[in-house]
Enzyme design. Structure first.
Site, mmCIF file in Angstrom:
data_model
loop_
_atom_site.group_PDB
_atom_site.id
_atom_site.type_symbol
_atom_site.label_atom_id
_atom_site.label_comp_id
_atom_site.label_asym_id
_atom_site.label_seq_id
_atom_site.Cartn_x
_atom_site.Cartn_y
_atom_site.Cartn_z
ATOM 1 N N CYS A 70 0.709 -1.359 -0.145
ATOM 2 C CA CYS A 70 0.065 -0.069 0.022
ATOM 3 C C CYS A 70 0.819 1.322 0.073
ATOM 4 O O CYS A 70 0.327 2.580 0.081
ATOM 5 C CB CYS A 70 -0.916 0.161 1.131
ATOM 6 S SG CYS A 70 0.235 0.366 2.837
ATOM 7 N N CYS A 128 -7.751 48.953 27.094
ATOM 8 C CA CYS A 128 -7.811 49.930 28.623
ATOM 9 C C CYS A 128 -7.708 49.020 29.490
ATOM 10 O O CYS A 128 -8.485 47.868 29.615
ATOM 11 C CB CYS A 128 -9.075 50.697 28.481
ATOM 12 S SG CYS A 128 -9.465 51.503 29.776
ATOM 13 N N CYS A 141 -9.604 47.692 38.080
ATOM 14 C CA CYS A 141 -8.312 47.636 37.133
ATOM 15 C C CYS A 141 -7.845 46.130 36.764
ATOM 16 O O CYS A 141 -7.744 45.259 37.522
ATOM 17 C CB CYS A 141 -7.343 48.375 38.063
ATOM 18 S SG CYS A 141 -5.829 48.344 37.153
#
EC number: 2.3.2.31
Length: 260
Positions: A70, A128, A141
């Site tokens: 094969c 931001c 924050c």
């Protein structure tokens, strides 16, 4: 062969019982052959689809073999694609890592954080550092997890996060990001060479067609144009080796050997 039965049934005994059941007999013969091959240290079935060829290797080490039936190439030791210079164990770990969700956790750690108030998972979409939790509406924050009200006019840069005890969590965040970046660095190059190999197979077909056209036009013989075929074969071999240097390098410990 009954479950939990300790009596051994030799194949000769089973064949007599299955004499009038040719389908079951054929199935039993296949299982018998499969178990014999799997138990033999030097034998292995070809990994090609529906291929029954058995390969024998007298050395228990990774080697490339190509089935004559094969034309499938594979590593005779582990059955995977040939992977030099990477070891069988390393390539197994690499393919498992690529296939499962091992990097999903790293991505989450690198790109998301938990809200300090309600602990919801948040992904930072913009640049931001001012984050508002969509669940509890808490403003904080991104860098120091502090209440945004205490930041005053520092809307785009937090200069106080280093003083915050959450710096340890931030360190883990950075580590996760670096781990993800390292994995992607090696994975993208590994995949790029894999795609290039497929393109080079197309190149090989084009060159083969070109050679046939030249020979048909009496512009040289097949032997005269063989250097083109050999060039593509060498290119493919180099590309294949380059591809498998990336999982090898990914798991290699930092030091002089890795630098080399």
């Amino acid at each position: 062969m009954e479950s939990e039965c300790e009596v051994y049934a030799p194949s000769e005994f089973v064949f007599v019982l299955l004499e009038s059941f040719p389908f079951l007999k054929s199935k039993y013969e296949r299982f018998l052959l499969r178990d014999m091959v799997n138990a033999h240290p030097q034998l292995k079935f070809c990994v090609g689809n529906d291929c029954s060829v058995i390969v024998r290797s007298t050395e228990a080490k990774p080697k490339r073999v190509t089935c004559q039936q094969c034309h499938t190439s594979f590593c005779v030791k582990c059955g995977a694609d040939y992977h030099a210079p990477t070891s069988c164990q390393t390539i197994k770990e690499w393919m498992t890592k690529c296939a499962d969700d091992s990097e999903t956790a790293n991505y989450i750690s690198a790109h998301t954080k938990d809200c300090p108030q309600c602990h919801s998972c948040i992904e930072k979409a913009g640049g931001c550092n001012h984050i508002q939790c969509t669940r509890c509406r808490h403003h904080f924050c991104w860098m120091c997890f502090g209440d945004w009200k205490s930041h005053g006019s520092e809307y785009y840069e937090c200069s106080r996060y280093k003083e915050n005890p959450s710096v340890a969590a931030e360190a883990n965040h950075v580590k996760a990001r670096r781990a993800l970046e390292k994995y992607l660095h090696y994975f993208e190059r590994f995949e790029n060479h894999s795609k290039s190999l497929k393109m080079e197979e197309e190149l090989r077909d084009k060159i083969r067609k070109k050679i046939d056209d030249k020979v048909n036009e009496h512009n040289g013989t097949w032997i005269d144009w063989q250097y083109l075929h050999k060039s593509v074969s060498l290119l493919t071999k180099c590309r294949y080796t380059l591809q498998y240097t990336y999982p090898f390098a990914y798991y290699l410990q930092a030091g002089p050997r890795k630098n080399l």
